[in-house]
Design a protein around this motif. Sequence first.
Motif, PDB file in Angstrom:
ATOM      1  N   GLY A 106       0.807  -1.232   0.000  1.00  0.00           N
ATOM      2  CA  GLY A 106       0.000   0.000   0.000  1.00  0.00           C
ATOM      3  C   GLY A 106       0.829   1.266   0.000  1.00  0.00           C
ATOM      4  O   GLY A 106       0.276   2.367   0.189  1.00  0.00           O
ATOM      5  N   ILE A 107       2.158   1.140  -0.209  1.00  0.00           N
ATOM      6  CA  ILE A 107       3.001   2.341  -0.182  1.00  0.00           C
ATOM      7  C   ILE A 107       3.031   2.972  -1.568  1.00  0.00           C
ATOM      8  O   ILE A 107       3.716   2.502  -2.485  1.00  0.00           O
ATOM      9  N   ARG A 108       2.233   4.013  -1.724  1.00  0.00           N
ATOM     10  CA  ARG A 108       2.083   4.740  -2.988  1.00  0.00           C
ATOM     11  C   ARG A 108       1.606   6.144  -2.640  1.00  0.00           C
ATOM     12  O   ARG A 108       1.353   6.460  -1.488  1.00  0.00           O
ATOM     13  N   ARG A 109       1.534   6.983  -3.655  1.00  0.00           N
ATOM     14  CA  ARG A 109       1.002   8.333  -3.429  1.00  0.00           C
ATOM     15  C   ARG A 109      -0.515   8.270  -3.398  1.00  0.00           C
ATOM     16  O   ARG A 109      -1.128   7.780  -4.347  1.00  0.00           O
ATOM     17  N   TYR A 110      -1.114   8.779  -2.331  1.00  0.00           N
ATOM     18  CA  TYR A 110      -2.577   8.838  -2.253  1.00  0.00           C
ATOM     19  C   TYR A 110      -3.088  10.255  -2.458  1.00  0.00           C
ATOM     20  O   TYR A 110      -4.007  10.480  -3.226  1.00  0.00           O
ATOM     21  N   GLY A 111      -2.457  11.224  -1.766  1.00  0.00           N
ATOM     22  CA  GLY A 111      -2.937  12.603  -1.828  1.00  0.00           C
ATOM     23  C   GLY A 111      -4.035  12.833  -0.799  1.00  0.00           C
ATOM     24  O   GLY A 111      -4.797  11.904  -0.478  1.00  0.00           O
ATOM     25  N   PHE A 112      -4.115  14.061  -0.276  1.00  0.00           N
ATOM     26  CA  PHE A 112      -5.120  14.397   0.750  1.00  0.00           C
ATOM     27  C   PHE A 112      -5.771  15.740   0.421  1.00  0.00           C
ATOM     28  O   PHE A 112      -5.518  16.279  -0.654  1.00  0.00           O
ATOM     29  N   HIS A 113      -6.572  16.234   1.341  1.00  0.00           N
ATOM     30  CA  HIS A 113      -7.337  17.477   1.116  1.00  0.00           C
ATOM     31  C   HIS A 113      -8.222  17.366  -0.125  1.00  0.00           C
ATOM     32  O   HIS A 113      -8.467  18.366  -0.815  1.00  0.00           O
ATOM     33  N   GLY A 114      -8.670  16.152  -0.409  1.00  0.00           N
ATOM     34  CA  GLY A 114      -9.460  15.949  -1.637  1.00  0.00           C
ATOM     35  C   GLY A 114     -10.749  16.758  -1.660  1.00  0.00           C
ATOM     36  O   GLY A 114     -11.133  17.284  -2.707  1.00  0.00           O
ATOM     37  N   ALA A 115     -11.420  16.870  -0.496  1.00  0.00           N
ATOM     38  CA  ALA A 115     -12.687  17.614  -0.481  1.00  0.00           C
ATOM     39  C   ALA A 115     -12.430  19.083  -0.792  1.00  0.00           C
ATOM     40  O   ALA A 115     -13.159  19.712  -1.563  1.00  0.00           O
ATOM     41  N   SER A 116     -11.374  19.633  -0.219  1.00  0.00           N
ATOM     42  CA  SER A 116     -11.068  21.045  -0.450  1.00  0.00           C
ATOM     43  C   SER A 116     -10.706  21.296  -1.921  1.00  0.00           C
ATOM     44  O   SER A 116     -11.230  22.212  -2.556  1.00  0.00           O
ATOM     45  N   HIS A 117      -9.824  20.474  -2.469  1.00  0.00           N
ATOM     46  CA  HIS A 117      -9.410  20.708  -3.862  1.00  0.00           C
ATOM     47  C   HIS A 117     -10.566  20.441  -4.840  1.00  0.00           C
ATOM     48  O   HIS A 117     -10.652  21.066  -5.893  1.00  0.00           O
ATOM     49  N   LYS A 118     -11.457  19.521  -4.473  1.00  0.00           N
ATOM     50  CA  LYS A 118     -12.606  19.281  -5.356  1.00  0.00           C
ATOM     51  C   LYS A 118     -13.518  20.512  -5.361  1.00  0.00           C
ATOM     52  O   LYS A 118     -14.053  20.902  -6.401  1.00  0.00           O
ATOM     53  N   TYR A 119     -13.676  21.125  -4.191  1.00  0.00           N
ATOM     54  CA  TYR A 119     -14.480  22.350  -4.137  1.00  0.00           C
ATOM     55  C   TYR A 119     -13.847  23.410  -5.039  1.00  0.00           C
ATOM     56  O   TYR A 119     -14.538  24.112  -5.794  1.00  0.00           O
TER      57      TYR A 119
END
Length: 392
Positions: free
Chosen positions: A147-160
């Motif tokens: 499971g060691i890969r790039r996931y990324g976060f703050h998805g809700a904010s960037h989607k807005y």
Amino acid sequence: MKILVANLGSTSFKFRLFEMEEGGECLLAEGGYERVTDYGEVIRDALEGLEREGVAAQEDIAAVGFKTVLGRNLSGCVEAGDEVLAALEGFSDVAPAHNPAYAAGIRQFRKILPGARRVALFETAFYQWVPEAGTRYAVPRAWHEAGIRRYGFHGASHKYIAERSAELLAREDVATEVRGLYQNGPGRVERPLRVISCHLGGSSSVTGIRNGVAVGTSMGFSPQSGLPQNNRVGDLDSGAIPHAARTLGLSMTEAERQLTAESGLLGVSGVGNDMRDVRAAALEGNEDAQLAVDVFVHEIRRWASSFLFDLGGLEGLVFTAGIGENNPWLREEVCAGLEEFGIILDPVRNEGVRGEEGEISGVGAKVKIYVVPANEELVLAREVYRKVSSLN
Ligand code: ADP
């Protein structure tokens, strides 16, 4: 349809209650608790308060939405059942401040409000269409499979920001694409729209967005990556950790603690983890504080420039979250010297926009630059509404 958005931290519980209907929404109530030791107690208290004040009877709450961080082998906007609990608990060590709290909160709501649907929107969901070359670390296969890969976060904010910037740039086709993204997937937009979204707050990330869909983001496997955070390290060469552990005599646990609690703006400045304090100290001549500011700006520019190449051009640049919304000086530093790329700030407009939405690009700028206040709870409410409507 009444939807409660639950925001759970390791010792906090905040909520917002929305009335959602086709084409609109309204915030009915919000509240929160700090120093929480028993989620069940505060959830019951919040629900009783809403009932007492005549805002909503408990049986009128149709669904509860959770802004879950990341799950092992699971992402997207999904019903928060046993699979979500297992996914959160499988990655508790990667997001220790959030995953156990969300797992506990979901269990409590299942007990306290059994009639309401529970929906999790993972912060990683916005990155599900990032090309594999942008998500794969060059680690051995076994690490990748763990499971060691790039996931990324703050998805809700960037989607807005993806949706709102499309509206501001008069690209209703892209805004429509973003609204239906988690139901329909991407692919219906023809004319390109390229946006870089800078979420700069207590925790920060920069995301490149093409036609409403993320092409990549500065955060990787854990929220300990990307830009320097308030007290977390951000990107760090993997060779540095074993070397520091050996030479400073740190256990892995202690090294991890220092990198997640004593690094970032706090670690470099030695002043604090709030940009207001760091900047004030820098203006008074504190060189470490100035360096912390400079490192932060440098990393924003490094990540934003990488998406400029990736996107092959740019129509919109957006600043959001506490630091991005309230600090004209920082926006000026981020945009300095980029006239050749069509990125030109209007100093007067920039100075005037604090904590509100506004355009700050100058005359003749090819790239529109905006400040857009973060609105993650609204994204949650909208996605939960779409999900529940599709289930009913
Ligand atoms: P989070 O939600 O991740 O805690 P926020 O988006 O609230 O973070 O951002 C917190 C950061 O925003 C702090 O570092 C603070 O310096 C900055 N900030 C918030 N409000 C202001 C303000 N009025 N002026 C300047 N900076 C601010």
